[in-house]
Motif scaffolding. Structure first.
Motif, PDB file in Angstrom:
ATOM      1  N   GLN A  35      44.014  32.653  39.849  1.00  0.00           N
ATOM      2  CA  GLN A  35      43.305  33.894  39.566  1.00  0.00           C
ATOM      3  C   GLN A  35      43.728  34.481  38.217  1.00  0.00           C
ATOM      4  O   GLN A  35      42.901  35.009  37.471  1.00  0.00           O
ATOM      5  CB  GLN A  35      43.551  34.906  40.681  1.00  0.00           C
ATOM      6  N   LEU A  79      41.940  32.405  35.578  1.00  0.00           N
ATOM      7  CA  LEU A  79      40.523  32.734  35.502  1.00  0.00           C
ATOM      8  C   LEU A  79      40.293  34.051  34.772  1.00  0.00           C
ATOM      9  O   LEU A  79      39.379  34.179  33.951  1.00  0.00           O
ATOM     10  CB  LEU A  79      39.927  32.795  36.911  1.00  0.00           C
ATOM     11  N   GLU A  80      41.110  35.046  35.063  1.00  0.00           N
ATOM     12  CA  GLU A  80      40.965  36.347  34.415  1.00  0.00           C
ATOM     13  C   GLU A  80      41.309  36.250  32.930  1.00  0.00           C
ATOM     14  O   GLU A  80      40.646  36.871  32.084  1.00  0.00           O
ATOM     15  CB  GLU A  80      41.864  37.378  35.095  1.00  0.00           C
ATOM     16  N   ILE A 120      40.953  33.604  31.009  1.00  0.00           N
ATOM     17  CA  ILE A 120      39.842  32.921  30.342  1.00  0.00           C
ATOM     18  C   ILE A 120      38.664  33.873  30.166  1.00  0.00           C
ATOM     19  O   ILE A 120      38.034  33.907  29.111  1.00  0.00           O
ATOM     20  CB  ILE A 120      39.427  31.664  31.136  1.00  0.00           C
ATOM     21  N   ARG A 121      38.368  34.663  31.200  1.00  0.00           N
ATOM     22  CA  ARG A 121      37.278  35.633  31.097  1.00  0.00           C
ATOM     23  C   ARG A 121      37.536  36.616  29.961  1.00  0.00           C
ATOM     24  O   ARG A 121      36.645  36.915  29.157  1.00  0.00           O
ATOM     25  CB  ARG A 121      37.121  36.395  32.422  1.00  0.00           C
ATOM     26  N   GLN A 122      38.762  37.127  29.896  1.00  0.00           N
ATOM     27  CA  GLN A 122      39.104  38.077  28.840  1.00  0.00           C
ATOM     28  C   GLN A 122      39.021  37.424  27.458  1.00  0.00           C
ATOM     29  O   GLN A 122      38.579  38.052  26.491  1.00  0.00           O
ATOM     30  CB  GLN A 122      40.509  38.632  29.077  1.00  0.00           C
ATOM     31  N   TYR A 123      39.441  36.166  27.382  1.00  0.00           N
ATOM     32  CA  TYR A 123      39.417  35.470  26.099  1.00  0.00           C
ATOM     33  C   TYR A 123      37.981  35.334  25.599  1.00  0.00           C
ATOM     34  O   TYR A 123      37.688  35.628  24.433  1.00  0.00           O
ATOM     35  CB  TYR A 123      40.072  34.099  26.230  1.00  0.00           C
ATOM     36  N   TYR A 124      37.083  34.902  26.483  1.00  0.00           N
ATOM     37  CA  TYR A 124      35.675  34.795  26.105  1.00  0.00           C
ATOM     38  C   TYR A 124      35.130  36.154  25.664  1.00  0.00           C
ATOM     39  O   TYR A 124      34.382  36.248  24.688  1.00  0.00           O
ATOM     40  CB  TYR A 124      34.848  34.248  27.273  1.00  0.00           C
ATOM     41  N   ASP A 125      35.505  37.200  26.380  1.00  0.00           N
ATOM     42  CA  ASP A 125      35.026  38.538  26.039  1.00  0.00           C
ATOM     43  C   ASP A 125      35.543  38.967  24.671  1.00  0.00           C
ATOM     44  O   ASP A 125      34.800  39.560  23.871  1.00  0.00           O
ATOM     45  CB  ASP A 125      35.454  39.543  27.104  1.00  0.00           C
ATOM     46  N   HIS A 126      36.815  38.655  24.370  1.00  0.00           N
ATOM     47  CA  HIS A 126      37.389  39.039  23.076  1.00  0.00           C
ATOM     48  C   HIS A 126      36.694  38.308  21.929  1.00  0.00           C
ATOM     49  O   HIS A 126      36.452  38.896  20.861  1.00  0.00           O
ATOM     50  CB  HIS A 126      38.888  38.747  23.059  1.00  0.00           C
ATOM     51  N   TYR A 168      33.609  37.246  22.000  1.00  0.00           N
ATOM     52  CA  TYR A 168      32.278  37.854  21.896  1.00  0.00           C
ATOM     53  C   TYR A 168      32.334  39.187  21.150  1.00  0.00           C
ATOM     54  O   TYR A 168      31.473  39.471  20.301  1.00  0.00           O
ATOM     55  CB  TYR A 168      31.678  38.049  23.283  1.00  0.00           C
ATOM     56  N   THR A 170      34.543  24.249  35.748  1.00  0.00           N
ATOM     57  CA  THR A 170      33.968  25.164  36.730  1.00  0.00           C
ATOM     58  C   THR A 170      34.823  25.141  37.991  1.00  0.00           C
ATOM     59  O   THR A 170      35.089  24.076  38.555  1.00  0.00           O
ATOM     60  CB  THR A 170      32.523  24.758  37.079  1.00  0.00           C
TER      61      THR A 170
END
Length: 215
Positions: free
Chosen positions: A160, A163-164, A166-172, A174, A202
């Motif tokens: 978890q 996953l969080e 990676i999500r934050q990295y993609y958001d940064h 963007y 995935t």
């Protein structure tokens, strides 16, 4: 702006004991033909260009030939590292390839460094390049790139946390792309599209039943 997006070539791979060299050569020839037929501005390869971290010499030669052919055609190439690729192998020639209109992202680093403005293909050889789009270019993210393990964490907690992260990295990445888009818009009055591409695993995906159908 016309983009040709592809991934997972696995150059140098042997499949069922047989080399895929001829298959890969046919793929590259087809791709170069499509670039010309459709007046493609840029090619994106989203990871796993090689099958192993130590690709055979013929695979490296095919890769180098692709770079040169696209550069001669005035087409930009953007390449991401995948989980099969060696970070060191991709990085060793990245500075040289940048001179040949090829931008390589071997591994995750500062989010802003993964924002790339790709130009439109010049109609004449000496025409100045015009920006065509902004790309969030995100290679395969290894756990060590974004998280630090903590003592006592369960496997589920670590997953978890990853996953969080990676999500934050993609958001940064963007958000950095949005800032670059705003900067260019202020200078030129043109609002460029943003394209996000990455190589990732995935997790938690459930396969659909072979008998399922949409209604």
């Amino acid at each position: 702006m016309r983009i040709l997006h592809t991934s997972d070539w696995h150059l140098g791979q042997n499949f069922m004991g047989k080399s895929r060299q001829a298959e890969h050569q046919a793929l590259i020839a087809w791709l170069l033909e499509q670039v010309q037929v459709h007046a493609v501005d840029a090619v994106l390869i989203a990871g796993d260009v090689f099958d192993t971290g130590t690709p055979p010499s013929y695979a490296r030669e095919m890769y180098g030939d692709l770079v040169v052919r696209l550069h001669e055609a005035g087409v930009a190439l953007l390449l991401l590292g995948g989980n099969h690729d060696s970070v060191a192998t991709l990085r060793e020639s990245s500075g040289l390839l940048a001179r040949l209109s090829t931008h390589v992202y071997p591994a995750a680093s500062a989010p802003a460094s993964h924002v790339r403005v790709l130009p439109r293909r010049a109609t004449e050889k000496h025409d100045p390049l015009q920006p065509g789009c902004i790309v969030c270019a995100i290679p395969f993210i290894r756990p060590r790139d974004v998280v630090t393990s903590e003592f006592g964490q369960s496997a589920q907690d670590r997953q978890q946390q990853l996953l969080e992260a990676i999500r934050q990295y993609y958001d940064h990445v963007y958000q950095a792309a949005c800032a670059e888009r705003d900067r260019i818009e202020q200078q030129t009055g043109e609002r460029l599209p943003i394209i996000a591409t990455g190589h990732l695993t995935t997790v938690g995906r459930a396969a659909a039943s072979p008998c399922a159908r949409s209604t």
